[in-house]
Design a protein around this motif. Sequence first.
Motif, PDB file in Angstrom:
ATOM      1  N   GLY A   9       0.815  -1.209   0.000  1.00  0.00           N
ATOM      2  CA  GLY A   9       0.000   0.000   0.000  1.00  0.00           C
ATOM      3  C   GLY A   9       0.848   1.258   0.000  1.00  0.00           C
ATOM      4  O   GLY A   9       0.575   2.208  -0.728  1.00  0.00           O
ATOM      5  N   GLN A  10       1.895   1.261   0.803  1.00  0.00           N
ATOM      6  CA  GLN A  10       2.782   2.421   0.851  1.00  0.00           C
ATOM      7  C   GLN A  10       3.492   2.623  -0.487  1.00  0.00           C
ATOM      8  O   GLN A  10       3.652   3.747  -0.949  1.00  0.00           O
ATOM      9  N   LEU A  11       3.884   1.528  -1.105  1.00  0.00           N
ATOM     10  CA  LEU A  11       4.541   1.603  -2.399  1.00  0.00           C
ATOM     11  C   LEU A  11       3.604   2.188  -3.452  1.00  0.00           C
ATOM     12  O   LEU A  11       3.999   3.035  -4.254  1.00  0.00           O
ATOM     13  N   MET A  12       2.339   1.777  -3.427  1.00  0.00           N
ATOM     14  CA  MET A  12       1.368   2.286  -4.390  1.00  0.00           C
ATOM     15  C   MET A  12       1.083   3.770  -4.182  1.00  0.00           C
ATOM     16  O   MET A  12       0.825   4.491  -5.138  1.00  0.00           O
ATOM     17  N   ASN A  14       3.153   6.054  -2.852  1.00  0.00           N
ATOM     18  CA  ASN A  14       4.345   6.892  -2.948  1.00  0.00           C
ATOM     19  C   ASN A  14       4.423   7.519  -4.337  1.00  0.00           C
ATOM     20  O   ASN A  14       4.459   6.814  -5.344  1.00  0.00           O
ATOM     21  N   GLU A  15       4.466   8.836  -4.395  1.00  0.00           N
ATOM     22  CA  GLU A  15       4.503   9.548  -5.674  1.00  0.00           C
ATOM     23  C   GLU A  15       5.763   9.248  -6.466  1.00  0.00           C
ATOM     24  O   GLU A  15       5.797   9.424  -7.683  1.00  0.00           O
ATOM     25  N   ASN A  16       6.824   8.808  -5.796  1.00  0.00           N
ATOM     26  CA  ASN A  16       8.089   8.531  -6.473  1.00  0.00           C
ATOM     27  C   ASN A  16       8.164   7.122  -7.052  1.00  0.00           C
ATOM     28  O   ASN A  16       9.120   6.790  -7.742  1.00  0.00           O
ATOM     29  N   THR A  17       7.170   6.303  -6.763  1.00  0.00           N
ATOM     30  CA  THR A  17       7.157   4.935  -7.285  1.00  0.00           C
ATOM     31  C   THR A  17       6.789   4.968  -8.763  1.00  0.00           C
ATOM     32  O   THR A  17       5.815   5.610  -9.152  1.00  0.00           O
ATOM     33  N   GLN A  18       7.579   4.271  -9.577  1.00  0.00           N
ATOM     34  CA  GLN A  18       7.274   4.200 -10.998  1.00  0.00           C
ATOM     35  C   GLN A  18       5.995   3.385 -11.201  1.00  0.00           C
ATOM     36  O   GLN A  18       5.696   2.463 -10.432  1.00  0.00           O
ATOM     37  N   VAL A  19       5.241   3.725 -12.246  1.00  0.00           N
ATOM     38  CA  VAL A  19       3.936   3.116 -12.491  1.00  0.00           C
ATOM     39  C   VAL A  19       3.997   1.584 -12.556  1.00  0.00           C
ATOM     40  O   VAL A  19       3.190   0.915 -11.922  1.00  0.00           O
ATOM     41  N   PRO A  20       4.952   0.982 -13.293  1.00  0.00           N
ATOM     42  CA  PRO A  20       4.974  -0.490 -13.321  1.00  0.00           C
ATOM     43  C   PRO A  20       5.174  -1.123 -11.934  1.00  0.00           C
ATOM     44  O   PRO A  20       4.567  -2.147 -11.628  1.00  0.00           O
ATOM     45  N   ALA A  21       5.976  -0.503 -11.099  1.00  0.00           N
ATOM     46  CA  ALA A  21       6.199  -1.030  -9.743  1.00  0.00           C
ATOM     47  C   ALA A  21       4.935  -0.887  -8.899  1.00  0.00           C
ATOM     48  O   ALA A  21       4.580  -1.791  -8.140  1.00  0.00           O
ATOM     49  N   ALA A  22       4.244   0.229  -9.043  1.00  0.00           N
ATOM     50  CA  ALA A  22       2.988   0.438  -8.301  1.00  0.00           C
ATOM     51  C   ALA A  22       1.925  -0.551  -8.772  1.00  0.00           C
ATOM     52  O   ALA A  22       1.177  -1.099  -7.964  1.00  0.00           O
ATOM     53  N   ALA A  25       2.733  -3.920  -7.329  1.00  0.00           N
ATOM     54  CA  ALA A  25       2.370  -3.940  -5.906  1.00  0.00           C
ATOM     55  C   ALA A  25       0.861  -4.117  -5.745  1.00  0.00           C
ATOM     56  O   ALA A  25       0.411  -4.873  -4.876  1.00  0.00           O
ATOM     57  N   SER A  26       0.075  -3.442  -6.589  1.00  0.00           N
ATOM     58  CA  SER A  26      -1.385  -3.557  -6.476  1.00  0.00           C
ATOM     59  C   SER A  26      -1.854  -4.969  -6.831  1.00  0.00           C
ATOM     60  O   SER A  26      -2.768  -5.499  -6.190  1.00  0.00           O
ATOM     61  N   ILE A  27      -1.239  -5.588  -7.807  1.00  0.00           N
ATOM     62  CA  ILE A  27      -1.603  -6.957  -8.183  1.00  0.00           C
ATOM     63  C   ILE A  27      -1.228  -7.929  -7.070  1.00  0.00           C
ATOM     64  O   ILE A  27      -2.015  -8.811  -6.716  1.00  0.00           O
ATOM     65  N   LEU A  59      -9.196   3.828   1.472  1.00  0.00           N
ATOM     66  CA  LEU A  59      -9.824   4.857   0.650  1.00  0.00           C
ATOM     67  C   LEU A  59      -8.793   5.888   0.195  1.00  0.00           C
ATOM     68  O   LEU A  59      -8.814   6.318  -0.966  1.00  0.00           O
ATOM     69  N   GLU A  60      -7.881   6.256   1.063  1.00  0.00           N
ATOM     70  CA  GLU A  60      -6.825   7.196   0.671  1.00  0.00           C
ATOM     71  C   GLU A  60      -5.994   6.613  -0.465  1.00  0.00           C
ATOM     72  O   GLU A  60      -5.629   7.313  -1.412  1.00  0.00           O
ATOM     73  N   CYS A  61      -5.709   5.340  -0.383  1.00  0.00           N
ATOM     74  CA  CYS A  61      -4.956   4.671  -1.440  1.00  0.00           C
ATOM     75  C   CYS A  61      -5.742   4.693  -2.748  1.00  0.00           C
ATOM     76  O   CYS A  61      -5.191   4.937  -3.817  1.00  0.00           O
ATOM     77  N   MET A  62      -7.043   4.467  -2.671  1.00  0.00           N
ATOM     78  CA  MET A  62      -7.889   4.530  -3.869  1.00  0.00           C
ATOM     79  C   MET A  62      -7.843   5.926  -4.492  1.00  0.00           C
ATOM     80  O   MET A  62      -7.749   6.060  -5.703  1.00  0.00           O
ATOM     81  N   VAL A  63      -7.909   6.945  -3.653  1.00  0.00           N
ATOM     82  CA  VAL A  63      -7.917   8.326  -4.145  1.00  0.00           C
ATOM     83  C   VAL A  63      -6.609   8.661  -4.846  1.00  0.00           C
ATOM     84  O   VAL A  63      -6.595   9.301  -5.898  1.00  0.00           O
ATOM     85  N   LYS A  64      -5.497   8.217  -4.297  1.00  0.00           N
ATOM     86  CA  LYS A  64      -4.182   8.566  -4.837  1.00  0.00           C
ATOM     87  C   LYS A  64      -3.739   7.672  -5.994  1.00  0.00           C
ATOM     88  O   LYS A  64      -2.717   7.930  -6.596  1.00  0.00           O
ATOM     89  N   SER A  65      -4.495   6.648  -6.301  1.00  0.00           N
ATOM     90  CA  SER A  65      -4.081   5.671  -7.302  1.00  0.00           C
ATOM     91  C   SER A  65      -4.590   6.001  -8.695  1.00  0.00           C
ATOM     92  O   SER A  65      -5.601   6.670  -8.861  1.00  0.00           O
ATOM     93  N   ASN A  66      -3.898   5.456  -9.695  1.00  0.00           N
ATOM     94  CA  ASN A  66      -4.352   5.606 -11.074  1.00  0.00           C
ATOM     95  C   ASN A  66      -5.406   4.544 -11.394  1.00  0.00           C
ATOM     96  O   ASN A  66      -5.691   3.668 -10.579  1.00  0.00           O
TER      97      ASN A  66
END
Length: 117
Positions: A9-12, A14-22, A25-27, A59-66
């Motif tokens: 969740g923290q990795l997803m 984090n604004e500095n995490t590259q999209v493929p890594a995020a 992490a979500s998968i 919910l915060e994670c949902m808001v910040k996620s793509n």
Amino acid sequence: SSGINAEYGQLMMNENTQVPAAQAASINLKNAIVKHWKAREDYFCIPEIDKSTIRQNFLECMVKSNTMIRKQLCVCAQTIAREDYPERWPGIVGQIYQNLSADAAAPSWLPSLLLLH
């Protein structure tokens, strides 16, 4: 292992995490929640301390996620809600209501509506 799901969740978030890594992490988080959220005798179950952290930040994670990550998180939400609402996740309704009470252009609207779906 204990803490790993919260780290996803923290990795997803984090604004500095590259999209493929995020996305990876979500998968991984989705797979762990679907397989290990519900307590079963023959399987490892995610520890309650991790579950609590995930519920508190969901919910915060949902808001910040793509969009791609939100798709994975929607599957997580279904599993968590099925097992934990209302006894162990009573605050989610209030969080959703608070987000939907915000300005209609707020970034929290879509994730909140997805959770209601």
